[in-house]
Structure formats: C-alpha cells, structure tokens
Design a protein around this motif. Sequence first.
Motif, PDB file in Angstrom:
ATOM      1  N   ALA A   1       8.118  18.922  26.772  1.00  0.00           N
ATOM      2  CA  ALA A   1       7.677  20.320  26.965  1.00  0.00           C
ATOM      3  C   ALA A   1       7.204  20.813  25.611  1.00  0.00           C
ATOM      4  CB  ALA A   1       8.837  21.180  27.467  1.00  0.00           C
ATOM      5  N   TYR A   2       6.168  21.622  25.613  1.00  0.00           N
ATOM      6  CA  TYR A   2       5.770  22.256  24.357  1.00  0.00           C
ATOM      7  C   TYR A   2       5.180  23.624  24.567  1.00  0.00           C
ATOM      8  CZ  TYR A   2       1.501  19.470  25.470  1.00  0.00           C
ATOM      9  OH  TYR A   2       0.448  18.855  26.101  1.00  0.00           O
TER      10      TYR A   2
ATOM     11  N   TYR B   1      -0.205  26.155  32.032  1.00  0.00           N
ATOM     12  CA  TYR B   1       0.931  25.250  31.823  1.00  0.00           C
ATOM     13  C   TYR B   1       0.712  23.958  32.608  1.00  0.00           C
ATOM     14  CZ  TYR B   1       3.499  29.383  30.230  1.00  0.00           C
ATOM     15  OH  TYR B   1       3.898  30.509  29.559  1.00  0.00           O
TER      16      TYR B   1
ATOM     17  N   HIS C   1       0.116  25.242  27.307  1.00  0.00           N
ATOM     18  CA  HIS C   1       1.512  24.842  27.262  1.00  0.00           C
ATOM     19  C   HIS C   1       1.799  23.666  28.195  1.00  0.00           C
ATOM     20  CE1 HIS C   1       1.861  28.648  25.259  1.00  0.00           C
ATOM     21  NE2 HIS C   1       1.367  29.271  26.319  1.00  0.00           N
ATOM     22  N   ALA C   2       2.933  23.016  27.979  1.00  0.00           N
ATOM     23  CA  ALA C   2       3.378  21.977  28.912  1.00  0.00           C
ATOM     24  C   ALA C   2       4.855  22.163  29.208  1.00  0.00           C
ATOM     25  CB  ALA C   2       3.139  20.588  28.329  1.00  0.00           C
ATOM     26  N   LEU C   3       5.192  22.156  30.495  1.00  0.00           N
ATOM     27  CA  LEU C   3       6.597  22.138  30.902  1.00  0.00           C
ATOM     28  C   LEU C   3       7.052  20.702  31.090  1.00  0.00           C
ATOM     29  CD1 LEU C   3       6.485  25.054  33.502  1.00  0.00           C
ATOM     30  CD2 LEU C   3       7.132  25.140  31.084  1.00  0.00           C
TER      31      LEU C   3
END
Lengths: 253, 253
Positions: A10-11, A243, A59-61
Amino acid sequence: MTQRYKVTIAYDGTNFAGFQKQPQQRTVQSVIEDALNKMNKTDEHIFIVGSGRTDAGVHALAQVIHFDFPHDIPALGMKRGLNSMLPLDLEVKDCEIVDDSFHARFSTHGKRYMYRVSRGEFVNPFKRFYTAHYKYPLDIDKIRAALPDVVGTHDFTSFVAAGSQARDHVRTIYEATVREDHANDEVIFEFYGNGFLYNQVRIMVAALLEIGRGQRPVHDFLRLYEVKNRKECYRTAPASGLYLKEVVYNQPQ
Amino acid sequence: MTQRYKVTIAYDGTNFAGFQKQPQQRTVQSVIEDALNKMNKTDEHIFIVGSGRTDAGVHALAQVIHFDFPHDIPALGMKRGLNSMLPLDLEVKDCEIVDDSFHARFSTHGKRYMYRVSRGEFVNPFKRFYTAHYKYPLDIDKIRAALPDVVGTHDFTSFVAAGSQARDHVRTIYEATVREDHANDEVIFEFYGNGFLYNQVRIMVAALLEIGRGQRPVHDFLRLYEVKNRKECYRTAPASGLYLKEVVYNQPQ
C-alpha cells in the motif's frame, strides 16, 4: 538460493513521482529496490516488477509486485525486513514465496480501482491529497444510468491519454459502480476490469461527473466508443482521488 | 464599521508549526492574519484570537477564532472570501457576526478533543500524519475501567508539560470515553473538559495506553493526582493523533 516473492504493498502516492523508476525522482519502484538491495548481500542487482504503473499522486491499497531474491528469507521475515527499511508512506501488507511462473504483470486476471470524489463547497483539509474535490451539483441517478454502458468490451480510444504505449485500446470492464458515502460526503466509484489504459479511469470519471452534472448526455459513452477521439473527452480527473484497490491473478499461487 | 466575527476553522496540522504566530514559521494564526490583512483596505492591522493554541502537528476539526474587521462584510461573504484566500490545509467551516462581548478564549465553556490511535503491526501509510500508531496489545476494558478516574475536578500537575504557563493545574473533565473502530482498526479517545493544560491530553493518552498494555495499574490516575509529579508520567503521545473537535461557548451568540 534465489526465490521469487509476491509482495502486496500500500502507498500514499502524494510524495511519489509515480510507480516507475525515473532518474532523480522518488518513485515507488526506486524506494523498494533501494531497500531490497540493502538487504541483499550478493553482487546481483535486484529489480522489481509491478502489476502496472501508477502515476504521480495516485494511491495504492494493494498494488502487487514480484522480485527474485538471492537469499532464503521466509515470507514473514521478508515482510518485516522490508517494512523496517521502507519509509512510512509505503507499507508491505502481505508477502508470499511463489513459483517462478508467477509474474506480477503478465499473470493478472484483473484490476480494481476506486475513485473518491469529495463534495461540499470548499476543500476539506484532510482530503486534499486523498480525494478529488467536485463542488458542482451531481445527479447520481444519471451516473448510475450511464454505468451499464461502461461495463463490457469496448474500444476505449476516446479515454486514453497521450503517451500511452498500448497497441490496441480494447479492454473489458467487468464491473462499474458508484455509491454515495453520506457520512463522509463523498461519491465513490469502483471499476473492475481486465486492464486499463493510461489515465483511462481518471478520464472515465471526468466524463461520468460531466454526465452527473448534466453537461453530457447520459448515454454519451456509446458515442465516445464510436468516435474514438480523445478530443471528445479531454478532461482528466485528478490523481489524488485514484486508488489501485486490488490486483487479481489467474491461478492461486 | 468594525464588526466582530466568530469563525470556526478546520486544519490539517501536519504542515503548521502550531497555532500561535512565531517568527519565520508557518502557523495557523499567521496564515489567517495574512489573508485578513490582504482583505483589509484600512491601515489597521488585524489580529485574531483563538480559543487556545494547538501544537505543531495537532489537527482541528472545529477550532474557533474571533477578530474585529473594519469593513461591513456579511458572514457568508467573509467565509467565502477567506476560503478563497486560505491554503487548502485550512478551511473556514462557519462564520458568524457576533456581539463585542464574545471572546474566543475567555467565553469558552469547554473543549472537546479526540485522539486517534491506529493499530496493527505496521504504520498504515494513509494514517501516518493523522493517528498515533500503537502496535502493542491493548486491553480496552482496562482503559475503560480507568476512565471514571479521569472524569471530575483534579489537579493535573502530573499531566502538564514543561513550558506550561498555567498558574494552577486544577481542571474539570466532564466526559472521557474510548471506543474501538474495528472497521478502521483504531482506538478513539474523546475528552470534554473546561480546559486542558499544555500537552495534557497527549500525556493522559500515553498513560491510558500504558494502563491498557498492563504497564501501569488501572487506577494509577488516582495516585498521579496525589503525587503531582510529571516524572511519574513522562510519556507524551504523538501530536499526529490529536484533534481539537469542538469548542463550546457559555452563551449562544
């Protein structure tokens, strides 16, 4: 002995110049490779492969990467080791040792993206990097009526940004949903498909918001598939709302 | 004609060196005063008065300020004007024109603070500036059993940071609660009291977390009120978890 690791990360994309390595830039790939190469005691240079790129501010989950590592570290040890090395805007959520046939990019079955739109007249200070702000009136029923047009196999040429290297623009979207989160005053989109072109989700969201605002006919996507012209659909919703939520793989590892 | 404005603001404290004006620092007060003095066409310098200070990194969902402004601008015009001038990490939520007897600091009846603790082994990238991360096991029932000791009128000398200018350390806490937000993997405290000493909430939270972890007896607050010694209670929970949630005033304006 070299082993292949599948790692889910995640980021917070705010302070990254996107996923892909670039000279003089802080990117997700460069930060992870720096950590891995500090952990690596051989001369071999470690490279990572991501399921795909994300742009600056996105973003990344649950982004997925893989890499081959020349030491026999258990999966939990790799997870903890990486988390202790990585900066706080990047977290390893999961780590598995996988077969060499696994490939973070080529083995994907589908990807799920979420897009968060915050409402209200003014920008909420706590959401400025984590949503797109849209203050205009929206008829969610119009957006909901447009979403069945998004689902299916279509030529998304009208929805691809300049700079795309994709040879063909046909993609399949399995699911497209919108919901209102009244408690947080947000409108949240989700798209699940076999792959997405460069900026496709952000361009689709911009067009869907125009439909909701009444600036574009409800079934305009059908026309946009035909005209195959980005100029008909030139807006791109901001990176901050996007995301990468899930990457699904073909076979269980 | 000069009018007094009562303005409720929210801010993401991450990039502010606290509320109070300081030379060469970006503070909430200086950013608002800069905006007001640009809007002001007289030679008079506008100063604002806050309900109280917040430290660097501490957030506000509803801080209250007042100021006297030498032009006759309607409340909604002031709200919109300020929001158009202010940076995106600071938002005007509400604006009223009030009687000269209203004072943002002296008229307060009470303040409500929230403190967000995020759980899990690793820091969640999206919460790093908006919660305190606490990875150790917590027995919430122990914390819950300690909270009645927090409520009431006590001498909080054990809970005041060096640098406090308060003459006496007796304060009254009307409410103290804790709840688990399982969906977000957080533990959330709230404190409502007639006033709080410098760092008092953060020091109390640190002590309550120690009680939950079993490092401090459940009813240790009773002893801490007696010993009146900060050394017995020297930890301070991070600024990032703290939110000024509400300022309540004595009489309706």
